[in-house]
Design a protein around this motif. Structure first.
Motif, PDB file in Angstrom:
ATOM      1  N   TYR A  65       0.004   3.096   9.953  1.00 32.39           N
ATOM      2  CA  TYR A  65      -1.423   2.584   9.839  1.00 32.39           C
ATOM      3  C   TYR A  65      -2.421   3.605  10.604  1.00 32.39           C
ATOM      4  O   TYR A  65      -1.894   3.702  11.755  1.00 32.39           O
ATOM      5  CB  TYR A  65      -1.537   1.310  10.027  1.00 32.39           C
ATOM      6  CG  TYR A  65      -0.969   0.267   9.199  1.00 32.39           C
ATOM      7  CD1 TYR A  65       0.273  -0.537   9.539  1.00 32.39           C
ATOM      8  CD2 TYR A  65      -1.617  -0.140   8.112  1.00 32.39           C
ATOM      9  CE1 TYR A  65       0.822  -1.309   8.300  1.00 32.39           C
ATOM     10  CE2 TYR A  65      -1.210  -1.072   7.136  1.00 32.39           C
ATOM     11  CZ  TYR A  65       0.178  -1.626   7.372  1.00 32.39           C
ATOM     12  OH  TYR A  65       0.675  -2.592   6.498  1.00 32.39           O
ATOM     13  N   ASP A  95      -0.469  -5.333   5.551  1.00 31.85           N
ATOM     14  CA  ASP A  95      -1.682  -4.629   4.649  1.00 31.85           C
ATOM     15  C   ASP A  95      -2.813  -5.270   4.628  1.00 31.85           C
ATOM     16  O   ASP A  95      -4.121  -4.925   5.016  1.00 31.85           O
ATOM     17  CB  ASP A  95      -1.336  -4.414   3.373  1.00 31.85           C
ATOM     18  CG  ASP A  95       0.115  -3.108   3.173  1.00 31.85           C
ATOM     19  OD1 ASP A  95       0.418  -3.196   1.876  1.00 31.85           O
ATOM     20  OD2 ASP A  95       0.068  -2.670   4.070  1.00 31.85           O
ATOM     21  N   ASP A 108      -6.862  -4.175   6.291  1.00 33.59           N
ATOM     22  CA  ASP A 108      -7.892  -4.096   5.360  1.00 33.59           C
ATOM     23  C   ASP A 108      -8.903  -4.434   6.432  1.00 33.59           C
ATOM     24  O   ASP A 108     -10.191  -3.495   6.369  1.00 33.59           O
ATOM     25  CB  ASP A 108      -7.824  -5.060   4.556  1.00 33.59           C
ATOM     26  CG  ASP A 108      -6.851  -4.626   3.253  1.00 33.59           C
ATOM     27  OD1 ASP A 108      -6.675  -5.484   2.617  1.00 33.59           O
ATOM     28  OD2 ASP A 108      -6.421  -3.706   3.213  1.00 33.59           O
ATOM     29  N   GLU A 124       0.270   4.340   0.180  1.00 32.93           N
ATOM     30  CA  GLU A 124      -0.373   5.258   1.391  1.00 32.93           C
ATOM     31  C   GLU A 124       0.297   4.951   2.519  1.00 32.93           C
ATOM     32  O   GLU A 124       0.187   5.780   3.659  1.00 32.93           O
ATOM     33  CB  GLU A 124      -1.783   5.457   1.273  1.00 32.93           C
ATOM     34  CG  GLU A 124      -2.116   6.097  -0.126  1.00 32.93           C
ATOM     35  CD  GLU A 124      -3.820   6.128  -0.079  1.00 32.93           C
ATOM     36  OE1 GLU A 124      -4.384   6.409  -1.104  1.00 32.93           O
ATOM     37  OE2 GLU A 124      -4.352   6.082   1.230  1.00 32.93           O
ATOM     38  N   ASP A 184       0.861  -1.198   0.138  1.00 29.86           N
ATOM     39  CA  ASP A 184       0.135   0.073  -0.076  1.00 29.86           C
ATOM     40  C   ASP A 184       0.892   1.385   0.088  1.00 29.86           C
ATOM     41  O   ASP A 184       1.522   1.171   1.067  1.00 29.86           O
ATOM     42  CB  ASP A 184      -0.873  -0.029   1.353  1.00 29.86           C
ATOM     43  CG  ASP A 184      -1.958   1.074   1.241  1.00 29.86           C
ATOM     44  OD1 ASP A 184      -2.920   0.981   2.164  1.00 29.86           O
ATOM     45  OD2 ASP A 184      -1.685   2.310   0.668  1.00 29.86           O
TER      46      ASP A 184
END
Ligand SMILES: C[C@H](O)[C@H](O)[C@H]1CNC2=NC(N)=NC(=O)C2=N1
Length: 117
Positions: free
Chosen positions: A49, A108, A112, A35, A33
């Protein structure tokens, strides 16, 4: 189609492994990810995160800890209200190994499940 990193287990790394250079990890980085993750000084992955609150951040940290024990490959985890910052590298080679990217991809996928409603 090559197996996705998040579907792989960590490879046992030995101190003889050479740390990955940018050319070596560029393809792996595309599966993370963007970002969340960045590579710092070609030495380690740093990921941040976001969470709704402290409890979600804490539960995420625990799930990642269980994964690390299962894979025997451990991140540095910095827990605070609403955020977990992760540093991931292979201590044995003082640099980046494919297993670091496998762990990041697995994190990641865990994150989610915490995506804000
Ligand atoms: C003793 C040594 O820490 C173990 O062999 C494993 C455990 N988990 C690990 N985790 C990470 N990130 N790097 C390592 O080199 C490593 N080695």
């Amino acid at each position: 189609m090559a197996q996705r990193l998040a579907d792989q287990a960590c490879e046992a790394c030995t101190s003889e492994d050479e740390p990955l250079s940018e050319e070596g990890y560029a393809e792996y980085l595309t599966e993370l990810d963007d970002e969340v993750w960045e590579v710092v000084e070609e030495h380690h992955l740093e990921g941040t995160y976001a969470f709704e609150d402290f409890r979600d951040a804490l539960e995420f940290t625990y799930e990642v800890g269980e994964l690390a024990e299962e894979e025997w490959h451990h991140p540095d985890l910095h827990l605070q209200w609403g955020e977990v910052r992760v540093e991931m590298w292979t201590h044995k080679i003082d640099g980046l190994h494919k297993s670091d990217f496998v762990m990041a991809a697995r994190m990641d996928r865990i994150h989610d499940d915490y995506a804000p409603e």
